[in-house]
Design an enzyme around this catalytic site. Structure first.
Site, PDB file in Angstrom:
ATOM      1  CG  ASP A 173      -3.977   6.621   2.293  1.00 58.87           C
ATOM      2  OD1 ASP A 173      -3.542   5.383   2.272  1.00 58.87           O
ATOM      3  OD2 ASP A 173      -4.375   7.416   3.463  1.00 58.87           O
TER       4      ASP A 173
ATOM      5  CD  GLU B 149      -2.918   6.263  11.060  1.00 58.72           C
ATOM      6  OE1 GLU B 149      -3.811   5.609  10.524  1.00 58.72           O
ATOM      7  OE2 GLU B 149      -2.485   7.790  10.411  1.00 58.72           O
ATOM      8  CG  ASP B 150      -1.463   1.734  10.470  1.00 52.70           C
ATOM      9  OD1 ASP B 150      -2.353   2.416  11.451  1.00 52.70           O
ATOM     10  OD2 ASP B 150      -1.602   1.771   9.319  1.00 52.70           O
TER      11      ASP B 150
ATOM     12  CG  HIS C 271       0.688   7.550   3.817  1.00 50.25           C
ATOM     13  ND1 HIS C 271       1.376   6.270   3.444  1.00 50.25           N
ATOM     14  CD2 HIS C 271      -0.260   6.422   4.308  1.00 50.25           C
ATOM     15  CE1 HIS C 271       0.229   5.319   2.452  1.00 50.25           C
ATOM     16  NE2 HIS C 271      -0.889   5.367   4.016  1.00 50.25           N
ATOM     17  CG  ASP C 272      -0.428   4.035   5.942  1.00 51.29           C
ATOM     18  OD1 ASP C 272      -1.173   5.181   7.208  1.00 51.29           O
ATOM     19  OD2 ASP C 272      -1.070   2.935   5.913  1.00 51.29           O
TER      20      ASP C 272
ATOM     21  CG  HIS D 246      -1.818   1.278   1.627  1.00 49.51           C
ATOM     22  ND1 HIS D 246      -2.391   1.261   0.192  1.00 49.51           N
ATOM     23  CD2 HIS D 246      -1.705   1.806   2.462  1.00 49.51           C
ATOM     24  CE1 HIS D 246      -2.832   3.125   0.834  1.00 49.51           C
ATOM     25  NE2 HIS D 246      -2.379   2.757   2.098  1.00 49.51           N
TER      26      HIS D 246
END
Length: 192
Positions: A130, A73-74, A69-70, A43
């Site tokens: 995204d 957050e993840d 980008h994640d 992704h």
């Protein structure tokens, strides 16, 4: 000078590969929620590829932020870690596109809609890529356990986020508009 151009291009490519390597390591044990359980790293790489190939984005910090980008957050990645590896600009972009996971999901989704218009241009690009990547995945196959209604709600919510990003990149916005329209979600421009 031709040698300088080649050196700069190689340096940029190396820095982008460093971000891909970092993200691949951080996301190494994660899978997407699709029936195939594809590796999660597909992704963020897709987001960077969309920006470059379809959006015409060649800015290194933007492409690095797309790949990363994640991570905050993840995964267990901190913004400090991102800054140490990739600099203050990439840290800022990743911060702008990261949800606060301590908040309830509904609140995070509400804040994405609210904050989209005030994001920096480069963060808006990452958000557009995204959303385009996620919506294409959703159009192809629903995540395990998602009802048709939940998928449609995601499209409608994504449309509200995208409305706050309009005026950033025509090519990406046109792709999103077509995709959302197929789901009955018509974007309202800020001028309407």
């Amino acid at each position: 000078n031709n040698n300088t151009d080649i050196y700069m291009a190689m340096s940029m490519m190396g820095k982008l590969l460093e971000a891909v390597h970092f993200a691949a390591y951080k996301h190494r044990n994660q899978r997407r929620k699709n029936p195939e359980e594809t590796p999660y790293i597909n992704h963020p790489i897709d987001v960077a590829h969309i920006l470059w190939k379809e959006g015409g984005v060649s800015d290194l910090a933007t492409l690095q932020a797309a790949v990363l980008h994640d991570t905050v957050e993840d995964t267990d990645t901190s913004l400090e870690e991102v800054e140490a590896a990739f600099g203050a600009e990439v840290r800022q972009l990743v911060a702008e596109v990261s949800d606060d996971k301590s908040l309830p999901k509904a609140e995070r989704k509400r804040l994405q809609i609210l904050h989209a218009p005030s994001c920096s241009h480069k963060a808006k690009l990452v958000k557009l890529g995204d959303k385009l990547s996620n919506l294409r995945d959703l159009e192809r196959v629903s995540p395990v356990g998602w009802s048709k209604e939940r998928v449609q709600e995601y499209f409608e919510w994504a449309g509200k986020v995208v409305e706050g990003l309009l005026g950033t990149n025509t090519a990406l916005e046109n792709e999103l508009s077509q995709l959302l329209t197929r789901r009955g979600v018509i974007l309202k421009s800020s001028k309407d």
